[in-house]
Design a protein around this motif. Structure first.
Motif, mmCIF file in Angstrom:
data_model
loop_
_atom_site.group_PDB
_atom_site.id
_atom_site.type_symbol
_atom_site.label_atom_id
_atom_site.label_comp_id
_atom_site.label_asym_id
_atom_site.label_seq_id
_atom_site.Cartn_x
_atom_site.Cartn_y
_atom_site.Cartn_z
ATOM 1 N N ASN A 40 -27.603 41.337 -24.900
ATOM 2 C CA ASN A 40 -27.914 42.597 -24.221
ATOM 3 C C ASN A 40 -28.754 42.429 -22.967
ATOM 4 O O ASN A 40 -29.178 43.413 -22.379
ATOM 5 N N SER A 41 -29.013 41.169 -22.548
ATOM 6 C CA SER A 41 -29.830 40.971 -21.353
ATOM 7 C C SER A 41 -29.162 41.551 -20.115
ATOM 8 O O SER A 41 -29.837 41.973 -19.180
ATOM 9 N N ASN A 42 -27.816 41.593 -20.119
ATOM 10 C CA ASN A 42 -27.110 42.161 -18.971
ATOM 11 C C ASN A 42 -27.423 43.644 -18.815
ATOM 12 O O ASN A 42 -27.659 44.122 -17.703
ATOM 13 N N ASN A 43 -27.423 44.384 -19.925
ATOM 14 C CA ASN A 43 -27.730 45.816 -19.867
ATOM 15 C C ASN A 43 -29.178 46.038 -19.447
ATOM 16 O O ASN A 43 -29.480 46.955 -18.674
ATOM 17 N N HIS A 44 -30.075 45.205 -19.950
ATOM 18 C CA HIS A 44 -31.482 45.325 -19.579
ATOM 19 C C HIS A 44 -31.657 45.064 -18.080
ATOM 20 O O HIS A 44 -32.381 45.790 -17.394
ATOM 21 N N ALA A 45 -30.982 44.027 -17.591
ATOM 22 C CA ALA A 45 -31.080 43.698 -16.164
ATOM 23 C C ALA A 45 -30.496 44.812 -15.308
ATOM 24 O O ALA A 45 -31.043 45.155 -14.251
ATOM 25 N N LEU A 46 -29.387 45.386 -15.762
ATOM 26 C CA LEU A 46 -28.763 46.484 -15.027
ATOM 27 C C LEU A 46 -29.723 47.656 -14.897
ATOM 28 O O LEU A 46 -29.879 48.236 -13.813
ATOM 29 N N ASN A 47 -30.400 47.994 -15.987
ATOM 30 C CA ASN A 47 -31.379 49.081 -15.947
ATOM 31 C C ASN A 47 -32.565 48.724 -15.048
ATOM 32 O O ASN A 47 -33.078 49.575 -14.316
ATOM 33 N N ALA A 48 -32.991 47.449 -15.098
ATOM 34 C CA ALA A 48 -34.109 47.023 -14.258
ATOM 35 C C ALA A 48 -33.737 47.114 -12.780
ATOM 36 O O ALA A 48 -34.548 47.549 -11.948
ATOM 37 N N PHE A 49 -32.514 46.722 -12.444
ATOM 38 C CA PHE A 49 -32.066 46.812 -11.056
ATOM 39 C C PHE A 49 -32.010 48.276 -10.602
ATOM 40 O O PHE A 49 -32.354 48.588 -9.456
ATOM 41 N N PHE A 74 -36.780 43.714 -8.534
ATOM 42 C CA PHE A 74 -35.444 43.161 -8.308
ATOM 43 C C PHE A 74 -35.474 41.634 -8.357
ATOM 44 O O PHE A 74 -34.682 40.999 -9.047
ATOM 45 N N LEU A 75 -36.408 41.033 -7.616
ATOM 46 C CA LEU A 75 -36.458 39.570 -7.515
ATOM 47 C C LEU A 75 -36.814 38.924 -8.855
ATOM 48 O O LEU A 75 -36.227 37.894 -9.235
ATOM 49 N N ASN A 76 -37.749 39.520 -9.593
ATOM 50 C CA ASN A 76 -38.111 38.969 -10.902
ATOM 51 C C ASN A 76 -36.951 39.052 -11.882
ATOM 52 O O ASN A 76 -36.691 38.114 -12.640
ATOM 53 N N THR A 77 -36.249 40.176 -11.865
ATOM 54 C CA THR A 77 -35.100 40.345 -12.761
ATOM 55 C C THR A 77 -34.004 39.352 -12.415
ATOM 56 O O THR A 77 -33.425 38.705 -13.294
#
Length: 299
Positions: A91-100, A112-115
């Motif tokens: 699920n890291s992809n979904n978490h990253a998508l939300n973070a972006f 953005f850069l940390n994610t």
């Protein structure tokens, strides 16, 4: 700084950003008290950034199998902690998508850069692009059309993605081509400026050992014709997101076919507008692709 950031959201905005229907959000709010809306003088619900972040975390937990009734018993801080604890490849992809998306809304370059850096520690650049950036680009288009985000927010996140594309493209650009049977000329039609997809295709083609000529946005047909003086066996690639319009696209393709294409050249078209090309009697020199993946497979 925060005065310049969109900090109040309608329930429709929450639906667009989270993917959860407004009706469901209302039920969760009424039954489980998971969000605390701000009421206007006319009793219209609005939500702040903290509510949006909480909802995105709840959606991730819910997709991981946590029941809403259980999530509702947790504090906001506990929800955020649980999200951090359970992030995995699944699920890291979904978490990253939300973070972006949060980075875009807040104009938060550091987020953005940390994610991105965290993703790159576990995945290749190609995996990051296919699994996260392409879905993000698709969502950005819908969010912009629905008015959930502003053009400024779209430009902000697009610029950061372009930076990463340029860095990775330069790494393969310095290598000598290993395949010389054709040259790829990449361009956007006149008045088309959405180039992230085209930039990624340039990276993929270089990675596959071909020489590319990247012309970029808003290129007139005469400039395409000019390339024939320098190269044989050209494959033109055009990414059509908003231009030409669906009413203009067939006339445009006829002009391309008449002015540009011959036995030694062809054009590959991709993008939302390319889906409106009348493909009933297309010559072999014209190919239409519905996804970046399909086009890359043709290389």
């Amino acid at each position: 700084m925060m005065n310049n950031v969109k900090s109040v959201f309608s329930i429709k905005d929450l639906e667009n950003l989270s993917g959860i229907k407004a009706h469901t959000i209302r039920i969760w709010e009424k039954r489980y008290d998971i969000l605390e809306p701000i009421r206007t003088d006319t009793n219209i619900r609005t939500y702040d950034l903290l509510s949006l972040q909480k909802l995105l975390n709840i959606v991730l937990l819910n997709s991981y199998g946590y029941k809403i009734s259980r999530i509702a018993e947790l504090t906001t801080d506990k929800i955020a902690l649980l999200v951090r604890e359970i992030i995995s490849d699944k699920n890291s992809n979904n978490h990253a998508l939300n973070a972006f998306k949060m980075a875009m809304i807040n104009f938060d370059q550091a987020l953005f850069l940390n994610t991105y850096t965290n993703l790159l520690s576990e995945k290749t650049f190609r995996e990051v692009f296919y699994e996260v950036i392409i879905p993000l680009m698709n969502e950005i288009g819908l969010l912009w059309q629905s008015g959930t985000i502003s053009p400024a927010q779209e430009h902000f996140i697009s610029y950061l993605i372009k930076q990463k594309l340029l860095i990775n493209t330069e790494k393969v650009q310095i290598l000598e081509p290993t395949r010389n049977d054709k040259v790829f000329v990449l361009y956007l039609p006149e008045n088309e400026v959405h180039e992230l997809g085209l930039m990624y295709l340039n990276y993929e083609i270089l990675l596959n050992g071909y020489k590319t000529i990247y012309l970029g946005e808003s290129v007139p047909i005469d400039s395409l014709k000019y390339m024939k003086k320098y190269f044989d066996n050209i494959v033109y690639i055009s990414y059509m997101t908003v231009k030409p319009t669906k009413d203009e696209i067939d006339d445009y393709m006829k002009e391309i076919s008449t002015e540009i294409l011959d036995a030694n050249s062809q054009i590959w078209c991709i993008g939302r507008m390319a889906s409106f090309i009348d493909n009933k009697s297309l010559p072999e020199t014209i190919s239409i692709f519905s996804t970046i993946t399909d086009l890359v497979k043709k290389l």
